[in-house]
Every structure is written in C-alpha cells, then in structure tokens.
Design a protein around this motif. Structure first.
Motif, short mmCIF file in Angstrom:
data_model
loop_
_atom_site.label_atom_id
_atom_site.label_comp_id
_atom_site.label_asym_id
_atom_site.label_seq_id
_atom_site.Cartn_x
_atom_site.Cartn_y
_atom_site.Cartn_z
N ILE A 218 -14.78 4.37 -14.35
CA ILE A 218 -13.82 4.07 -13.27
C ILE A 218 -14.37 4.63 -11.96
O ILE A 218 -14.59 5.84 -11.83
N ARG A 220 -13.20 3.05 -8.71
CA ARG A 220 -12.43 2.50 -7.60
C ARG A 220 -10.97 2.95 -7.68
O ARG A 220 -10.40 3.09 -8.78
N GLU A 222 -8.21 1.39 -7.03
CA GLU A 222 -7.26 0.45 -7.64
C GLU A 222 -7.33 0.47 -9.17
O GLU A 222 -6.37 0.08 -9.84
N GLN A 223 -8.45 0.91 -9.72
CA GLN A 223 -8.55 1.05 -11.17
C GLN A 223 -7.76 2.26 -11.67
O GLN A 223 -7.17 2.22 -12.76
#
Length: 294
Positions: A218, A220, A222-223
C-alpha cells in the motif's frame, strides 16, 4: 545423534546408486522390509507425501533428495539436518522430528537418523514466541516488528504504509478504572487491529499505549483511508469500562517519504502522529514534507 534424544529410524544410503542399504526402526513405523535394497528417492517421496506436515514437505525434499545429497557430498558438506512435523501411525496429532544425515568424505554413502524432538522443539518455539511477542496482547513487540518491516523493505521494488498509533487519553482509563481495565482496553484494541487489518499486515504493540502497523503493497492515501476509518470507528464504538477511547494515527509511506534512509520510516510516521494529536485526536494524518523532519 543428539544427546538426550531417542532415535526412531536409523538408515544408510548409497548415494551413488540411489539405494537404501540399511535401516532400523525404533518407535516410528516405516514400511520397509529387511533384506531388500530400496530406491531411496522413491521412498523419500512417498514418505514425505504420506506422513509429513504440508508446510514442511518442500523444505524436507529439497534438502534430502538424491541430487541434493550428491551435491552435498561433492562439496564436502558433512551434515544435513531438517526439522519437520509428521503424524506417527496411531497418533491423531503431528509431532516434531528432525532428520539428520552424515556424509563421510569420500565414502559415497551417508548415514542418517530420524529423531523425535517434539518436547524440545515445542519449548524452543515457545521461547522464540515469548522473545518476539508482547505478553499482554500477543502482538509482535517493537524489536520483532522493526526486524520484520526492515526485512521486507530491503527487497527491491517493495512499497508499504507505516502507521504509528497512539491511544488518546489512555491515562484516564488507568487513573479512573485502574490498571486492570487499562490492560483490558489494550487487549481489545489489539483484537480490533488484528481483525480489521488486511491480510499480510505486520501488527505490533510498540510500547505503552502505542501500536504500529505496516501494510505491505500500500503506497497511496486512497488505499489506506478505508482501513483507517474502519479501525477508528470500531475503537470509538468499543466499551472500555464505561469510557470511550479513540486512536490517533500517523502515516508514512515507503519509499516515498524516505527513499534513502530505510531505517527512518517510523520517524516520519511519528511526525505525522504528532500532527494528528495536535489537530484534535481521533484522526489520522499522512506525512508531508511541509511538516518538516523529526
């Protein structure tokens, strides 16, 4: 032979001709008949397939197949060992054994033994677990967590999110409900983190009322946001001796925030955690260059 351990099988292998020359069984039942020269490779494959615990099958075969023995003999290795679990005939549970093979130089053969090491192995595993886990929450402790994270990020092309978490106003629980309630609160939070974190997450009690998670793959915001929102919501809904607790979370991404200084990823998360606390707690904050350095 290992001092204090009782053998269950002793055998001799002709490495050049791939034959079992001799065997003697103790407590472990092996389907071989005396006086017959057996194909070692076929026997090994069938023995592993029928008896050995699934997770150890590949490792045992890779170490003891006939080509591995020939290579070891050629390179003058004196000993090969491997611990594994198998279920002896008549037993419902798997037990730990070790296979050990001695290869005398130039002999063209090898002498091996299978030993029952179950009690010794269970004790060793328990000691290892205690050394790497927090006794209260059963999560990894800080040194074990840092080793696991560093081992991961040292491999090329790896990315991940480092989340440092602090329980807001935790001192209030200890002061008003006592340390026993405080311990229960920490265990409840540990359970929430374990249940809600994605598969593969490395989770630890960092110390005191701090927890830490590293989420491989992960990189980002938004993740990660849905995961963090879910965790924060569940902590707020949980009952803590009549009190409501919350978490503040600081996040840094690897390698975005520390491409050169791999060991520093946690320090950037700590800077973000401070900003989350400063902004009113019960929140998460992603590190940015505007926050400065630690």
């Amino acid at each position: 032979m290992v001092a204090g351990l009782v053998y269950t099988v002793i055998f001799e292998v002709d490495i050049k001709n791939n034959q079992i020359l001799f065997f003697h069984t103790g407590s472990l039942s092996v389907n071989l008949k005396a006086g017959i020269l057996y194909d070692y490779e076929k026997f090994l494959e069938q023995f592993i397939l029928d008896n050995v615990y699934e997770e150890e099958k590949i490792d045992l075969y890779e170490k003891f197949n006939i080509e591995a023995l020939r290579s070891a003999s050629l390179n003058k290795r004196e000993n090969i060992t491997c611990d594994f679990r198998l279920r002896p005939e008549g037993n419902r549970e798997y037990r730990w054994f070790t296979m050990s093979l001695m290869l005398p130089h130039g002999a063209g053969g090898a002498v091996g033994a299978i030993l029952d090491i179950h009690d010794k192995k269970i004790y060793e595993l328990e000691m290892q677990h205690q050394a790497s886990h927090d006794a209260m929450t059963n999560l990894l402790n800080r040194p074990a967590f840092e080793r696991a994270v560093f081992s991961y990020i040292m491999q090329d092309g790896r990315v991940g999110a480092y989340c440092l978490m602090d329980v807001d106003n935790f001192k209030l629980v200890n002061d008003t409900r006592g340390h026993a309630y405080g311990d229960i609160a920490l265990m409840k939070i540990a359970k929430i983190l374990t249940e809600l974190a994605p598969e593969g997450t490395i989770t630890a009690r960092y110390g005191g009322d701090e927890f830490c998670m590293f989420l491989p793959g992960i990189d980002r915001e938004e993740q990660l946001e849905p995961v963090l929102k879910n965790i924060l919501e569940h902590v707020k809904k949980e009952e803590f001796g009549g009190l409501q607790l919350s978490l503040s979370v600081g996040v840094a991404f690897y390698p975005r925030h520390c491409p050169e200084e791999k060991h520093s990823i946690g320090k950037y998360a700590d800077v973000a955690l401070y900003k989350a606390k400063e902004s009113g707690k019960d929140s998460y904050c992603f590190y940015s260059e505007e926050m400065g350095e630690f």
